[in-house]
Design an enzyme around this catalytic site. Structure first.
Site, PDB file in Angstrom:
ATOM      1  N   HIS A   5       9.438  21.893 -64.061  1.00  0.00           N
ATOM      2  CA  HIS A   5       8.212  22.152 -63.309  1.00  0.00           C
ATOM      3  C   HIS A   5       7.111  21.207 -63.765  1.00  0.00           C
ATOM      4  CE1 HIS A   5       5.441  24.057 -66.248  1.00  0.00           C
ATOM      5  NE2 HIS A   5       6.550  24.432 -66.862  1.00  0.00           N
ATOM      6  N   CYS A   6       6.094  21.055 -62.932  1.00  0.00           N
ATOM      7  CA  CYS A   6       4.850  20.395 -63.319  1.00  0.00           C
ATOM      8  C   CYS A   6       3.714  21.303 -62.874  1.00  0.00           C
ATOM      9  CB  CYS A   6       4.750  18.985 -62.735  1.00  0.00           C
ATOM     10  SG  CYS A   6       4.729  18.897 -60.932  1.00  0.00           S
TER      11      CYS A   6
END
Length: 346
Positions: A95-96
């Site tokens: 994820h970011c």
């Protein structure tokens, strides 16, 4: 192509043991992260700032070109780092911040190396929204109240040992909730870290059974509960405990004097000087410097007892049970409350 999944599925896969890679910058990760996530920044803090500045000034295309220039020379090292972090696992969660370029770039790199990648839809921002939504879930909450020094935390810990469901808010906040609450405990988590830890506890509880918490204000030291969660304390069923003054003094002297942190206590005293009044502040400070913790605690309890009485007067609810104790015995109180928790929860 990576598998795009929502926050609930992402966390369920994390709980099976899949590694989580956070593609955000180190400062973003330090401010708040999904518990268990390992930081593998696609851009470091300085690079992220440079790309963001260029995006604002010249638009997306220019920012993308700069990001590629910055990341390109480090792809091999990034892959090696990912392999180290994931150990022997070849299935990974990524994820970011918003599920955009950074996590997409890392997912591409990992898939190129043969990894199966699950990408968090909406990124960390979506995770935060999921946490807030789950913290608002209805529950049968019982709130344990009482004046400072009644041993509420110890009672709740004893109840947890008996199998009751307890959320230790002060433990999660690493703070006892008063002006002196940080003494001997070290650094508090950030607000995002606190909410993430709270979610980990809250999401694993059986919401059909009673859940116990201490009667806290919305802020515990430097962290604050979100409104969605604090409403559980405001509207939970209230149980209060009363302990004789001498027993409370003895408990607090044992708890704080043992730390030997006189300067920290004086610092805490300074924070409430205006509310305490100059005369009481001076007498309390003199007692602390002289090592007379009993006198200092007596002075402080006059202040805290008045504050508690004011808090109770503002309560829109009455206690469903008030327990008056003759001596400091958290284990006995815990057994009594545990035996009656279903009726107390209503």
């Amino acid at each position: 192509m990576p598998h795009i999944i929502d926050a609930s599925t992402f966390l369920a896969l994390r709980d099976t043991g899949l590694p989580v890679l956070d593609a955000r910058s180190p400062s973003e990760h330090a401010r708040g992260a999904i518990p268990g996530a390992l930081n593998l920044p696609v851009l470091d803090d300085a690079q992220r700032e440079a790309v963001g500045t260029l995006y604002a000034r010249s638009g997306r295309e220019a920012a993308v070109h700069l990001a590629l220039q910055l990341v390109g020379p480090h792809l091999s090292a990034m892959l090696a780092r990912a392999q180290h972090l994931c150990e022997n696992r070849h299935e990974v969660l990524v994820h970011c911040w918003r599920g955009g370029m950074r996590s997409g770039s890392l997912a591409w790199l990992l898939e190129s190396a043969g990894y199966t990648v699950h990408l968090l839809e909406g990124g960390y921002k979506a995770y935060r929204a999921h946490v807030r939504a789950q913290l608002a879930r209805p529950a049968r909450v019982i709130v344990l109240g009482g004046m400072t020094g009644t041993g509420k935390t110890d009672i709740l810990h004893a109840m947890a040992d008996l199998g009751c469901q307890v959320v230790d808010l002060e433990g999660l906040a690493n703070h006892r909730g008063s002006a002196f609450g940080s003494i001997g405990l070290g650094k508090q988590p950030t607000n995002e870290q606190f909410e993430a830890a709270l979610y980990e506890v809250w999401s694993r509880l059986d919401h059909g059974r009673p859940i116990w918490m201490e009667d806290e204000s919305s802020r515990i030291g430097t962290v604050a509960m979100c409104d969605a969660f604090f409403t559980h304390i405001e509207h939970g069923r209230l149980v209060t405990v009363e302990l004789p003054l001498e027993a409370r003094v003895a408990r607090l002297v044992a708890e704080y004097a043992a730390t030997g942190e006189t300067e920290a206590m004086l610092h805490g005293l300074e924070r409430i000087r205006k509310r305490l009044g100059d005369d009481a502040w001076r007498r309390c400070a003199d007692a602390l410097r002289a090592g007379d913790h009993t006198t200092a605690v007596r002075i402080l309890l006059r202040y805290y007892d008045k504050a508690y009485a004011h808090h109770q007067a503002q309560q829109p609810r009455e206690a469903v049970r008030h327990i008056v104790l003759e001596r400091d015995d958290p284990a006995t109180v815990a057994r009594r409350l545990a035996a009656d928790e279903d009726s107390l929860a209503g």
